[in-house]
Structures are given as C-alpha cells and as structure tokens.
Design a protein around this motif. Structure first.
Motif, PDB file in Angstrom:
ATOM      1  N   GLU A 151      61.388  31.585 -19.512  1.00  0.00           N
ATOM      2  CA  GLU A 151      62.105  31.623 -20.792  1.00  0.00           C
ATOM      3  C   GLU A 151      62.585  33.039 -21.119  1.00  0.00           C
ATOM      4  OE1 GLU A 151      63.226  29.098 -22.491  1.00  0.00           O
ATOM      5  OE2 GLU A 151      62.205  27.609 -21.275  1.00  0.00           O
ATOM      6  N   ARG A 155      66.408  34.443 -21.488  1.00  0.00           N
ATOM      7  CA  ARG A 155      66.808  35.227 -22.672  1.00  0.00           C
ATOM      8  C   ARG A 155      67.460  36.542 -22.238  1.00  0.00           C
ATOM      9  NH1 ARG A 155      68.825  34.482 -27.058  1.00  0.00           N
ATOM     10  NH2 ARG A 155      68.331  35.959 -28.673  1.00  0.00           N
ATOM     11  N   PHE A 161      66.304  30.193 -25.294  1.00  0.00           N
ATOM     12  CA  PHE A 161      65.063  29.589 -24.827  1.00  0.00           C
ATOM     13  C   PHE A 161      65.291  28.088 -24.696  1.00  0.00           C
ATOM     14  CE2 PHE A 161      62.918  33.327 -26.896  1.00  0.00           C
ATOM     15  CZ  PHE A 161      62.398  33.849 -25.727  1.00  0.00           C
TER      16      PHE A 161
END
Length: 185
Positions: A151, A155, A161
């Motif tokens: 995640e 990003r 996310f």
C-alpha cells in the motif's frame, strides 16, 4: 558478493561526493573491476535518518558510472532534501545496494501478488501506466507487513491505498548491500 567489492563501491560513492564538495580525494585501487554494467542505489543516512537515496533499476551503464552518478544524485539531487552541505559530509554514512535483474511477478489480483512477496528479501517495483515506484528490500524493516508494504509502495507511485487494476505490472529484485559503519569514513 564480496566484501572487497562492497568496500570499493563505498569508497567510490563517498569519493564522488567528497570531490564535489571540494575535499581532496584519493582514487582507490581496483576501479577497473567496475567496468561491467550494473544497477545500484546509493542511500545516505545522517544521524540514523534518511538523507538521500537515488538509484537505477536496470544496468544501463558501468557499475563505476552508476555508483558515482547515484551517489551524486543522492547527495545533491534527491528532491526530498536540500543538497548535502560540506559540514554534513563527515557525519553522513553511505550505503550501496547492488541490484539483481528484475523478475516479473504475475498476479491477477492483489491477493495473488501478496502471496508471492518475500518480506525482508524482495525489493519491489510497482507500475501502472506512468505511475511507478520502488522500495528496496531494506524498507521491509519499517513496513514488515506485506499489505502495508504494498500500500505504501502504491502511495509512493501516486496511487490511492487499495488501488488495483488490470494493467498493473510488478517486478521483484534482491540486493547485495554494503553500509559504512560509524568509524569507516
């Protein structure tokens, strides 16, 4: 990979930065061993915190040129930090990571991808369209859970996310790394 190679790469990286800052530099012996293509990342740490990190994912120039340019990039062109100042040089530690070739990971879902990741071993490249990012294997130290690691990697690529879509490409690689100690510079 040998300790001799690591010592040579660390001296080369530190020497490139020292020379740019105006310090006298002695060229280490054995630089001819660095003529083969190589892909590296050079990471700078100051007082235990990241101070710069720039690298190459694929070997497009000699190992000598790659380490030298990435060291200069980490010290003076990492957009997250101001250029390294002369007075910071002596308490900045250098780390050099030599990357293995990229290996594609085939996954039709995030769950499939997560099952293939090897925490603490894999560096990962995530790409979707023009969005691309990488984390070196060292990032597992601060993001040990595969889902968190992935995640944050998304990003970093500018994606939200939870993002997943057809057309996501992921590769993994390993590194041989060498790091200066507090006494080494």
């Amino acid at each position: 990979m040998s300790n001799e190679l690591g010592t040579l790469l660390l001296k080369l990286a530190r020497g490139a930065i020292a020379e740019r800052l105006g310090f006298a530099v002695q060229v280490p012996e054995g630089m001819e061993a660095l003529a083969e293509p190589g892909a590296t990342f050079v990471t700078l740490l100051r007082q235990g915190s990241l101070r710069g990190c720039v690298g190459s994912l694929e070997p497009r120039r000699s190992l000598f040129e790659d380490v030298r340019e990435n060291a200069l990039g980490a010290a003076f062109r990492d957009p997250r930090f101001p250029p390294l100042a002369r007075e910071e040089f002596h308490d900045t530690r250098v780390e050099v990571s030599l990357l293995s070739p990229l290996e594609p990971l085939l996954a039709s879902s995030q769950t499939e991808l997560l099952a293939q990741l090897r925490p603490g071993i894999d560096g990962v490249v995530f790409q979707y369209g023009h969005h691309r990012s990488t984390f070196l294997p060292q990032v597992w130290e601060s993001l040990p859970e595969p889902l968190d690691f992935l995640e944050h990697l998304k990003r970093k690529a500018g994606l939200p996310f939870g993002f997943w879509a057809h057309g996501v490409n992921v590769w993994r690689y390993t590194v041989s790394k060498w790091k200066e100690t507090e006494q080494s510079p």
